[in-house]
Design a protein around this motif. Structure first.
Motif, PDB file in Angstrom:
ATOM      1  N   LEU A  81       0.838  -1.208   0.000  1.00 15.91           N
ATOM      2  CA  LEU A  81       0.000   0.000   0.000  1.00 15.91           C
ATOM      3  C   LEU A  81       0.872   1.257   0.000  1.00 15.91           C
ATOM      4  O   LEU A  81       0.910   1.966  -0.989  1.00 15.91           O
ATOM      5  CB  LEU A  81      -0.985  -0.005   1.169  1.00 15.91           C
ATOM      6  CG  LEU A  81      -2.107   1.016   1.083  1.00 15.91           C
ATOM      7  CD1 LEU A  81      -2.951   0.819  -0.156  1.00 15.91           C
ATOM      8  CD2 LEU A  81      -2.984   0.939   2.332  1.00 15.91           C
ATOM      9  N   ARG A  82       1.531   1.554   1.099  1.00 18.90           N
ATOM     10  CA  ARG A  82       2.546   2.614   1.195  1.00 18.90           C
ATOM     11  C   ARG A  82       3.467   2.193   2.329  1.00 18.90           C
ATOM     12  O   ARG A  82       3.044   1.483   3.234  1.00 18.90           O
ATOM     13  CB  ARG A  82       1.926   3.975   1.583  1.00 18.90           C
ATOM     14  CG  ARG A  82       0.932   4.567   0.612  1.00 18.90           C
ATOM     15  CD  ARG A  82       0.374   5.884   1.163  1.00 18.90           C
ATOM     16  NE  ARG A  82      -0.236   5.701   2.482  1.00 18.90           N
ATOM     17  CZ  ARG A  82      -1.473   5.297   2.697  1.00 18.90           C
ATOM     18  NH1 ARG A  82      -2.267   5.048   1.682  1.00 18.90           N
ATOM     19  NH2 ARG A  82      -1.944   5.132   3.919  1.00 18.90           N
TER      20      ARG A  82
ATOM     21  N   GLU B 149       2.916   8.052   9.011  1.00 23.65           N
ATOM     22  CA  GLU B 149       1.632   7.402   8.720  1.00 23.65           C
ATOM     23  C   GLU B 149       0.747   7.367   9.971  1.00 23.65           C
ATOM     24  O   GLU B 149      -0.469   7.477   9.884  1.00 23.65           O
ATOM     25  CB  GLU B 149       1.849   5.977   8.187  1.00 23.65           C
ATOM     26  CG  GLU B 149       2.270   5.908   6.722  1.00 23.65           C
ATOM     27  CD  GLU B 149       1.121   6.161   5.749  1.00 23.65           C
ATOM     28  OE1 GLU B 149      -0.046   6.066   6.152  1.00 23.65           O
ATOM     29  OE2 GLU B 149       1.410   6.471   4.567  1.00 23.65           O
TER      30      GLU B 149
ATOM     31  N   ALA C 134       4.863  13.439   5.030  1.00 23.04           N
ATOM     32  CA  ALA C 134       4.855  12.087   4.471  1.00 23.04           C
ATOM     33  C   ALA C 134       6.166  11.863   3.731  1.00 23.04           C
ATOM     34  O   ALA C 134       6.854  12.814   3.364  1.00 23.04           O
ATOM     35  CB  ALA C 134       3.680  11.914   3.514  1.00 23.04           C
TER      36      ALA C 134
ATOM     37  N   ALA D 209       8.121   8.787  -2.873  1.00 23.71           N
ATOM     38  CA  ALA D 209       9.186   8.150  -3.647  1.00 23.71           C
ATOM     39  C   ALA D 209      10.304   9.154  -3.940  1.00 23.71           C
ATOM     40  O   ALA D 209      10.042  10.337  -4.147  1.00 23.71           O
ATOM     41  CB  ALA D 209       8.618   7.599  -4.951  1.00 23.71           C
TER      42      ALA D 209
ATOM     43  N   ALA E  87      13.256   8.142  -8.597  1.00 21.64           N
ATOM     44  CA  ALA E  87      12.546   6.863  -8.697  1.00 21.64           C
ATOM     45  C   ALA E  87      13.476   5.678  -8.448  1.00 21.64           C
ATOM     46  O   ALA E  87      13.140   4.543  -8.756  1.00 21.64           O
ATOM     47  CB  ALA E  87      11.831   6.696 -10.038  1.00 21.64           C
TER      48      ALA E  87
ATOM     49  N   TYR F 214      -1.808  10.653  -6.890  1.00 22.30           N
ATOM     50  CA  TYR F 214      -1.056  11.709  -6.223  1.00 22.30           C
ATOM     51  C   TYR F 214      -1.713  13.053  -6.464  1.00 22.30           C
ATOM     52  O   TYR F 214      -2.268  13.306  -7.537  1.00 22.30           O
ATOM     53  CB  TYR F 214       0.384  11.771  -6.760  1.00 22.30           C
ATOM     54  CG  TYR F 214       1.258  10.661  -6.258  1.00 22.30           C
ATOM     55  CD1 TYR F 214       1.480  10.492  -4.901  1.00 22.30           C
ATOM     56  CD2 TYR F 214       1.867   9.780  -7.141  1.00 22.30           C
ATOM     57  CE1 TYR F 214       2.283   9.472  -4.432  1.00 22.30           C
ATOM     58  CE2 TYR F 214       2.676   8.748  -6.684  1.00 22.30           C
ATOM     59  CZ  TYR F 214       2.881   8.603  -5.331  1.00 22.30           C
ATOM     60  OH  TYR F 214       3.673   7.599  -4.868  1.00 22.30           O
TER      61      TYR F 214
ATOM     62  N   LYS G  28       7.351   7.417 -10.766  1.00 21.04           N
ATOM     63  CA  LYS G  28       7.024   6.173 -11.472  1.00 21.04           C
ATOM     64  C   LYS G  28       6.220   6.491 -12.734  1.00 21.04           C
ATOM     65  O   LYS G  28       6.454   5.900 -13.791  1.00 21.04           O
ATOM     66  CB  LYS G  28       6.247   5.222 -10.559  1.00 21.04           C
ATOM     67  CG  LYS G  28       7.122   4.650  -9.452  1.00 21.04           C
ATOM     68  CD  LYS G  28       6.321   3.785  -8.503  1.00 21.04           C
ATOM     69  CE  LYS G  28       7.180   3.372  -7.323  1.00 21.04           C
ATOM     70  NZ  LYS G  28       6.391   2.715  -6.264  1.00 21.04           N
TER      71      LYS G  28
ATOM     72  N   LYS H 187      -3.308   4.018  -7.840  1.00 22.87           N
ATOM     73  CA  LYS H 187      -3.713   2.713  -7.314  1.00 22.87           C
ATOM     74  C   LYS H 187      -5.211   2.539  -7.518  1.00 22.87           C
ATOM     75  O   LYS H 187      -5.969   3.496  -7.473  1.00 22.87           O
ATOM     76  CB  LYS H 187      -3.405   2.628  -5.815  1.00 22.87           C
ATOM     77  CG  LYS H 187      -1.935   2.715  -5.491  1.00 22.87           C
ATOM     78  CD  LYS H 187      -1.692   2.516  -4.000  1.00 22.87           C
ATOM     79  CE  LYS H 187      -0.230   2.721  -3.671  1.00 22.87           C
ATOM     80  NZ  LYS H 187      -0.046   3.920  -2.840  1.00 22.87           N
TER      81      LYS H 187
ATOM     82  N   LEU I 153      -6.542   3.728   2.751  1.00 21.99           N
ATOM     83  CA  LEU I 153      -6.250   3.525   1.333  1.00 21.99           C
ATOM     84  C   LEU I 153      -5.443   4.664   0.730  1.00 21.99           C
ATOM     85  O   LEU I 153      -4.626   4.455  -0.166  1.00 21.99           O
ATOM     86  CB  LEU I 153      -7.551   3.310   0.549  1.00 21.99           C
ATOM     87  CG  LEU I 153      -8.426   2.151   1.042  1.00 21.99           C
ATOM     88  CD1 LEU I 153      -9.635   1.982   0.146  1.00 21.99           C
ATOM     89  CD2 LEU I 153      -7.639   0.841   1.107  1.00 21.99           C
ATOM     90  N   ALA I 154      -5.652   5.879   1.214  1.00 23.83           N
ATOM     91  CA  ALA I 154      -4.886   7.023   0.706  1.00 23.83           C
ATOM     92  C   ALA I 154      -4.186   7.716   1.859  1.00 23.83           C
ATOM     93  O   ALA I 154      -4.670   7.691   2.990  1.00 23.83           O
ATOM     94  CB  ALA I 154      -5.823   8.003   0.006  1.00 23.83           C
ATOM     95  N   ASN I 155      -3.043   8.298   1.569  1.00 24.81           N
ATOM     96  CA  ASN I 155      -2.395   9.189   2.534  1.00 24.81           C
ATOM     97  C   ASN I 155      -2.754  10.593   2.088  1.00 24.81           C
ATOM     98  O   ASN I 155      -2.211  11.102   1.110  1.00 24.81           O
ATOM     99  CB  ASN I 155      -0.879   8.989   2.522  1.00 24.81           C
ATOM    100  CG  ASN I 155      -0.182   9.895   3.534  1.00 24.81           C
ATOM    101  OD1 ASN I 155      -0.640  10.991   3.816  1.00 24.81           O
ATOM    102  ND2 ASN I 155       0.939   9.421   4.066  1.00 24.81           N
TER     103      ASN I 155
END
Lengths: 225, 83
Positions: free
Chosen positions: A57-58, A94, A101, A104, A108, B10, B18, B41, B66-68
């Motif tokens: 998920l993250r 989180e 937060a 990435a 990448a 995002y 990505k 996602k 599910l989301a941040n």
């Protein structure tokens, strides 16, 4: 001083951390499973690096709901020190224990190298052993270490001196070169670099020792006050 | 039984390295007309009605897990499935 190092499925820096604490700093340290619900017998908690729950998920998103995190939140609320390294930092954001937060890396790519840091705040219980604006050589190893927060949060971090470590050369795109931050109360620290991998000359650097020495000295002060 | 299709992407201010890598790869394949690629996602969640409305519950799931919401936004479609 007794440290707890929670182990999540997929943690991989837990033993390095315990090795640093026990063998190098002669402190008491226990690996505690992610199912632990009570941490009150400990003096500090360090969330280790790794890929908890496969980073599904993250990074940190699933670990945040592990039973031990309820105990970590209570521990932090009681004012005791909590530190998150790498994946531990991701878990703390989180969990809402630190703002922002980790996204990435700008490239990448997974980055594994030695990074040069500046200690921006030496008036914390994690950094008091360092000289003002000391430069440190600490390893980084992450794919998602690009710290992000909105402008209002950044202004707040700056105004309250919550940016503790900055990269000299930004490796991953982090806002304001941020490598590590502390909460407003000053007892929860998160950082992407790995101090536990820089505690012996044979590892290439001993610059990580200062963090653990700071914590041990602070504990001495508290208990003998 | 309900089917919730949840899309997490995002926010605009967030880098999507990505997505950029996929964009570059498509260009290398000759699809130079590709202007941008956003990589997100997608979740399919089958659920029954709980204590709250299905919509309220899915919304809460997005916010909590599910989301941040610091860096991602979400949208969802909910349909009732045939028994």
């Amino acid at each position: 001083m007794k440290f707890a190092v929670p182990v999540f499925p997929g943690s991989n820096c837990d033993h390095d951390m315990v090795n640093a604490l026990r063998d190098i700093l002669q402190a008491d340290a226990d690996l505690v499973p992610a199912t632990t619900t009570d941490l009150t017998s400990y003096d500090a908690v360090i969330l280790p690096g790794g890929f908890s729950y496969g980073d599904y998920l993250r990074s940190g998103a699933i670990a945040r709901f592990a039973p031990v995190m309820t105990a970590v939140k209570a521990f932090a609320a009681s004012g005791k020190p909590v530190m998150g390294i790498c994946n531990g930092f991701q878990i703390l954001t989180e969990a809402g224990l630190l703002p922002g937060a980790l996204q990435a890396n700008r490239s990448a790519q997974f980055i594994c190298e030695t990074s040069e840091l500046i200690v921006r705040n030496v008036e914390t219980q994690f950094t008091s052993d360092y000289a003002t604006e000391a430069h440190l050589q600490l390893p980084i190893a992450h794919g998602e270490g690009n710290y992000y927060c909105d402008e209002a949060t950044l202004a707040e971090l700056q105004a309250n001196n919550q940016i503790v470590f900055e990269y000299v050369t930004n490796p991953n795109g982090s806002v304001a070169n941020i490598a590590g931050i502390i909460n407003r109360q000053g007892n929860v620290l998160g950082m992407m670099p790995h101090p536990e991998r820089a505690v012996e000359a044979i590892l290439g650097s001993t610059d990580g020792l200062g963090i653990f020495k700071s914590l041990l000295a602070h504990r001495e002060e508290v208990t003998h006050a | 039984m309900y089917l919730a299709k949840v899309y997490v992407t995002y926010k605009e201010s967030i880098l999507d390295p990505k997505g950029e890598a996929v964009h570059d790869a498509l260009h290398r394949l000759g699809y130079t007309n590709v202007d941008s690629v956003e990589l997100g996602k997608y979740f399919e969640i089958k659920l029954t009605a709980g204590k709250k409305t299905v919509e309220a519950e899915v919304d809460e799931m997005c916010d909590r897990l599910l989301a941040n919401v610091n860096m991602e936004s979400y949208r969802y479609e909910i349909t009732e499935m045939e028994a």
